[in-house]
Write a protein that holds these residues in place. Structure first.
Motif, PDB file in Angstrom:
ATOM      1  N   ARG A  63      14.452  71.989  22.964  1.00  0.00           N
ATOM      2  CA  ARG A  63      14.136  72.524  21.636  1.00  0.00           C
ATOM      3  C   ARG A  63      13.239  73.744  21.803  1.00  0.00           C
ATOM      4  O   ARG A  63      12.679  73.954  22.882  1.00  0.00           O
ATOM      5  CB  ARG A  63      13.467  71.462  20.772  1.00  0.00           C
ATOM      6  N   PRO A  64      13.103  74.562  20.763  1.00  0.00           N
ATOM      7  CA  PRO A  64      12.253  75.745  20.881  1.00  0.00           C
ATOM      8  C   PRO A  64      10.827  75.372  21.284  1.00  0.00           C
ATOM      9  O   PRO A  64      10.241  74.438  20.741  1.00  0.00           O
ATOM     10  CB  PRO A  64      12.293  76.354  19.472  1.00  0.00           C
ATOM     11  N   ILE A  65      10.299  76.098  22.219  1.00  0.00           N
ATOM     12  CA  ILE A  65       8.964  75.812  22.735  1.00  0.00           C
ATOM     13  C   ILE A  65       7.888  76.300  21.768  1.00  0.00           C
ATOM     14  O   ILE A  65       7.987  77.390  21.209  1.00  0.00           O
ATOM     15  CB  ILE A  65       8.768  76.456  24.116  1.00  0.00           C
ATOM     16  N   THR A  66       6.869  75.484  21.587  1.00  0.00           N
ATOM     17  CA  THR A  66       5.667  75.867  20.844  1.00  0.00           C
ATOM     18  C   THR A  66       4.469  75.421  21.662  1.00  0.00           C
ATOM     19  O   THR A  66       4.591  74.550  22.537  1.00  0.00           O
ATOM     20  CB  THR A  66       5.609  75.205  19.455  1.00  0.00           C
ATOM     21  N   ILE A  67       3.319  75.988  21.400  1.00  0.00           N
ATOM     22  CA  ILE A  67       2.113  75.576  22.110  1.00  0.00           C
ATOM     23  C   ILE A  67       1.771  74.116  21.804  1.00  0.00           C
ATOM     24  O   ILE A  67       1.443  73.355  22.715  1.00  0.00           O
ATOM     25  CB  ILE A  67       0.932  76.509  21.782  1.00  0.00           C
ATOM     26  N   PRO A  68       1.868  73.664  20.539  1.00  0.00           N
ATOM     27  CA  PRO A  68       1.635  72.233  20.277  1.00  0.00           C
ATOM     28  C   PRO A  68       2.603  71.326  21.033  1.00  0.00           C
ATOM     29  O   PRO A  68       2.210  70.244  21.493  1.00  0.00           O
ATOM     30  CB  PRO A  68       1.834  72.126  18.756  1.00  0.00           C
ATOM     31  N   LEU A  69       3.867  71.742  21.176  1.00  0.00           N
ATOM     32  CA  LEU A  69       4.835  70.937  21.919  1.00  0.00           C
ATOM     33  C   LEU A  69       4.408  70.800  23.377  1.00  0.00           C
ATOM     34  O   LEU A  69       4.474  69.705  23.958  1.00  0.00           O
ATOM     35  CB  LEU A  69       6.224  71.579  21.841  1.00  0.00           C
ATOM     36  N   GLY A  90      -7.079  74.859  32.563  1.00  0.00           N
ATOM     37  CA  GLY A  90      -5.982  75.772  32.289  1.00  0.00           C
ATOM     38  C   GLY A  90      -6.267  77.162  32.823  1.00  0.00           C
ATOM     39  O   GLY A  90      -7.395  77.653  32.709  1.00  0.00           O
ATOM     40  N   TYR A  91      -5.257  77.781  33.410  1.00  0.00           N
ATOM     41  CA  TYR A  91      -5.400  79.124  33.975  1.00  0.00           C
ATOM     42  C   TYR A  91      -4.644  80.128  33.122  1.00  0.00           C
ATOM     43  O   TYR A  91      -3.468  79.926  32.818  1.00  0.00           O
ATOM     44  CB  TYR A  91      -4.875  79.115  35.410  1.00  0.00           C
ATOM     45  N   SER A  92      -5.306  81.215  32.753  1.00  0.00           N
ATOM     46  CA  SER A  92      -4.701  82.311  31.985  1.00  0.00           C
ATOM     47  C   SER A  92      -4.109  81.749  30.684  1.00  0.00           C
ATOM     48  O   SER A  92      -4.789  81.051  29.952  1.00  0.00           O
ATOM     49  CB  SER A  92      -3.658  83.030  32.835  1.00  0.00           C
ATOM     50  N   ASN A  93      -2.818  82.011  30.417  1.00  0.00           N
ATOM     51  CA  ASN A  93      -2.205  81.489  29.199  1.00  0.00           C
ATOM     52  C   ASN A  93      -2.072  79.968  29.226  1.00  0.00           C
ATOM     53  O   ASN A  93      -1.881  79.332  28.185  1.00  0.00           O
ATOM     54  CB  ASN A  93      -0.850  82.139  28.965  1.00  0.00           C
ATOM     55  N   GLY A  94      -2.179  79.388  30.417  1.00  0.00           N
ATOM     56  CA  GLY A  94      -2.251  77.930  30.497  1.00  0.00           C
ATOM     57  C   GLY A  94      -3.504  77.414  29.805  1.00  0.00           C
ATOM     58  O   GLY A  94      -3.552  76.268  29.364  1.00  0.00           O
ATOM     59  N   GLY A  95      -4.506  78.297  29.674  1.00  0.00           N
ATOM     60  CA  GLY A  95      -5.709  77.924  28.958  1.00  0.00           C
ATOM     61  C   GLY A  95      -5.482  77.732  27.475  1.00  0.00           C
ATOM     62  O   GLY A  95      -6.163  76.933  26.823  1.00  0.00           O
ATOM     63  N   SER A  96      -4.513  78.447  26.919  1.00  0.00           N
ATOM     64  CA  SER A  96      -4.186  78.263  25.500  1.00  0.00           C
ATOM     65  C   SER A  96      -3.633  76.870  25.263  1.00  0.00           C
ATOM     66  O   SER A  96      -3.945  76.214  24.266  1.00  0.00           O
ATOM     67  CB  SER A  96      -3.163  79.325  25.062  1.00  0.00           C
ATOM     68  N   ILE A  97      -2.810  76.415  26.196  1.00  0.00           N
ATOM     69  CA  ILE A  97      -2.255  75.066  26.093  1.00  0.00           C
ATOM     70  C   ILE A  97      -3.358  74.032  26.285  1.00  0.00           C
ATOM     71  O   ILE A  97      -3.390  73.000  25.599  1.00  0.00           O
ATOM     72  CB  ILE A  97      -1.131  74.889  27.125  1.00  0.00           C
ATOM     73  N   ALA A  98      -4.281  74.317  27.204  1.00  0.00           N
ATOM     74  CA  ALA A  98      -5.419  73.425  27.410  1.00  0.00           C
ATOM     75  C   ALA A  98      -6.270  73.326  26.150  1.00  0.00           C
ATOM     76  O   ALA A  98      -6.717  72.236  25.762  1.00  0.00           O
ATOM     77  CB  ALA A  98      -6.260  73.931  28.583  1.00  0.00           C
ATOM     78  N   LYS A 181       5.370  82.785  22.065  1.00  0.00           N
ATOM     79  CA  LYS A 181       4.440  81.863  21.417  1.00  0.00           C
ATOM     80  C   LYS A 181       3.010  82.092  21.891  1.00  0.00           C
ATOM     81  O   LYS A 181       2.056  81.975  21.111  1.00  0.00           O
ATOM     82  CB  LYS A 181       4.852  80.408  21.675  1.00  0.00           C
ATOM     83  N   GLY A 182       2.861  82.432  23.165  1.00  0.00           N
ATOM     84  CA  GLY A 182       1.533  82.721  23.683  1.00  0.00           C
ATOM     85  C   GLY A 182       0.925  83.960  23.060  1.00  0.00           C
ATOM     86  O   GLY A 182      -0.282  84.028  22.826  1.00  0.00           O
ATOM     87  N   LEU A 183       1.781  84.932  22.764  1.00  0.00           N
ATOM     88  CA  LEU A 183       1.319  86.180  22.156  1.00  0.00           C
ATOM     89  C   LEU A 183       0.774  85.957  20.757  1.00  0.00           C
ATOM     90  O   LEU A 183      -0.202  86.594  20.347  1.00  0.00           O
ATOM     91  CB  LEU A 183       2.470  87.188  22.127  1.00  0.00           C
ATOM     92  N   THR A 184       1.393  85.069  19.997  1.00  0.00           N
ATOM     93  CA  THR A 184       1.002  84.870  18.599  1.00  0.00           C
ATOM     94  C   THR A 184       0.043  83.694  18.394  1.00  0.00           C
ATOM     95  O   THR A 184      -0.480  83.509  17.300  1.00  0.00           O
ATOM     96  CB  THR A 184       2.249  84.649  17.722  1.00  0.00           C
ATOM     97  N   TYR A 185      -0.181  82.910  19.434  1.00  0.00           N
ATOM     98  CA  TYR A 185      -1.032  81.732  19.295  1.00  0.00           C
ATOM     99  C   TYR A 185      -2.492  82.116  19.054  1.00  0.00           C
ATOM    100  O   TYR A 185      -3.010  83.061  19.650  1.00  0.00           O
ATOM    101  CB  TYR A 185      -0.949  80.869  20.553  1.00  0.00           C
ATOM    102  N   SER A 186      -3.155  81.384  18.194  1.00  0.00           N
ATOM    103  CA  SER A 186      -4.590  81.558  17.979  1.00  0.00           C
ATOM    104  C   SER A 186      -5.212  80.235  17.564  1.00  0.00           C
ATOM    105  O   SER A 186      -4.702  79.539  16.692  1.00  0.00           O
ATOM    106  CB  SER A 186      -4.862  82.608  16.894  1.00  0.00           C
ATOM    107  N   CYS A 187      -6.302  79.894  18.212  1.00  0.00           N
ATOM    108  CA  CYS A 187      -7.064  78.704  17.814  1.00  0.00           C
ATOM    109  C   CYS A 187      -8.534  79.051  17.638  1.00  0.00           C
ATOM    110  O   CYS A 187      -9.388  78.156  17.595  1.00  0.00           O
ATOM    111  CB  CYS A 187      -6.894  77.584  18.844  1.00  0.00           C
TER     112      CYS A 187
END
Length: 253
Positions: A63-69, A90-98, A181-187
């Motif tokens: 399915r389409p990938i999202t950061i929450p997924l 988390g490293y780099s954009n892996g930190g967004s997932i973390a 998704k990483g480009l548009t993600y914000s928390c």
């Protein structure tokens, strides 16, 4: 090979050592191999590394990938390994997932560590880097991307070749999706919700990442920040001795 099958996707993982679990989250395309220099920490901790869906030896996403997924995948992996709580790194954009995982499942996070991390893409240089990755993936220039990532992360040819081969395993569609998704993600607005201990590690010469320190200082003032001298962004590979020393000290205390 060790896999868990959850949500119709096979996730490849490796684990070694015993004690406090530390889970490492890689950036798009690289797979768990970017943390191979952290395997030596298994003499002190239970080290868990995995390939995100569509990356490395894991199967493509259904399915389409999202950061929450991707954050939910981490929860599934930890549950399958019977890990109640772990140190999440988390490293780099892996930190967004973390970050997303820590916000969704705070009870599962003992400590949160971000290496070159950011809560959103809000600077021109980082945005440009994401756009280049999206463009390269869309035109199918995976080999070119693999070469760039390999040369920027490893000094010797053997290490470069290993990274090249692993990056080439990435699913093109999933890679595009992850970059977008990483480009548009914000928390950033949710950062004050984080209560667990947080460590931010940056390279002293990784200048285009330094503005993100201000976002963390403002929203999570309890976070500890460490700069590694003479380091740029590729800390897990090119500055693994310093990083491993920091991780060992921080995770034991």
């Amino acid at each position: 090979m060790p896999y868990i099958v959850e949500d119709g996707v096979r996730l490849y993982y490796e684990e070694m050592g015993s004690g406090t679990p530390i889970l490492f989250i890689h950036p798009p395309g690289m797979g768990h191999i970017v943390f191979r220099h952290q395997q030596s920490l298994s003499s002190h901790f239970r080290i868990i590394m995995y390939d995100m869906r569509g990356n490395g030896k894991s199967s493509p996403s259904n399915r389409p990938i999202t950061i929450p997924l991707l954050a939910d995948d981490i929860c599934r992996l930890l549950n399958a390994l019977d890990v109640k709580q772990a140190i999440i790194c988390g490293y780099s954009n892996g930190g967004s997932i973390a970050l997303e995982f820590a916000l969704r499942y705070p009870h599962k996070v003992k400590k949160l560590i971000l290496i070159g991390g950011f809560s959103e893409v809000c600077t021109a240089l980082l945005r440009y880097e994401f756009l280049l990755g999206i463009y390269a993936a869309k035109i199918g220039a995976i080999s070119l991307l693999a070469n760039v990532l390999a040369k920027s992360h490893e000094k010797n040819k053997k290490g470069q070749q290993e990274i090249k081969q692993y990056v080439r395993l990435v699913n093109k569609k999933d890679l595009v999706n992850m970059y977008e998704k990483g480009l548009t993600y914000s928390c950033t607005e949710r950062l004050p919700l984080l209560r667990m201990p947080i460590l931010l590690i940056y390279g002293a010469r990784d200048y285009y990442m330094h503005p993100y320190e201000k976002l963390f200082r403002k929203n999570v003032p309890h976070a500890k920040i460490i700069y590694i001298e003479n380091a740029r962004h590729q800390i897990p590979t090119k500055h693994h001795c310093e990083l491993n020393g920091i991780l060992k000290t921080y995770c034991i205390t």
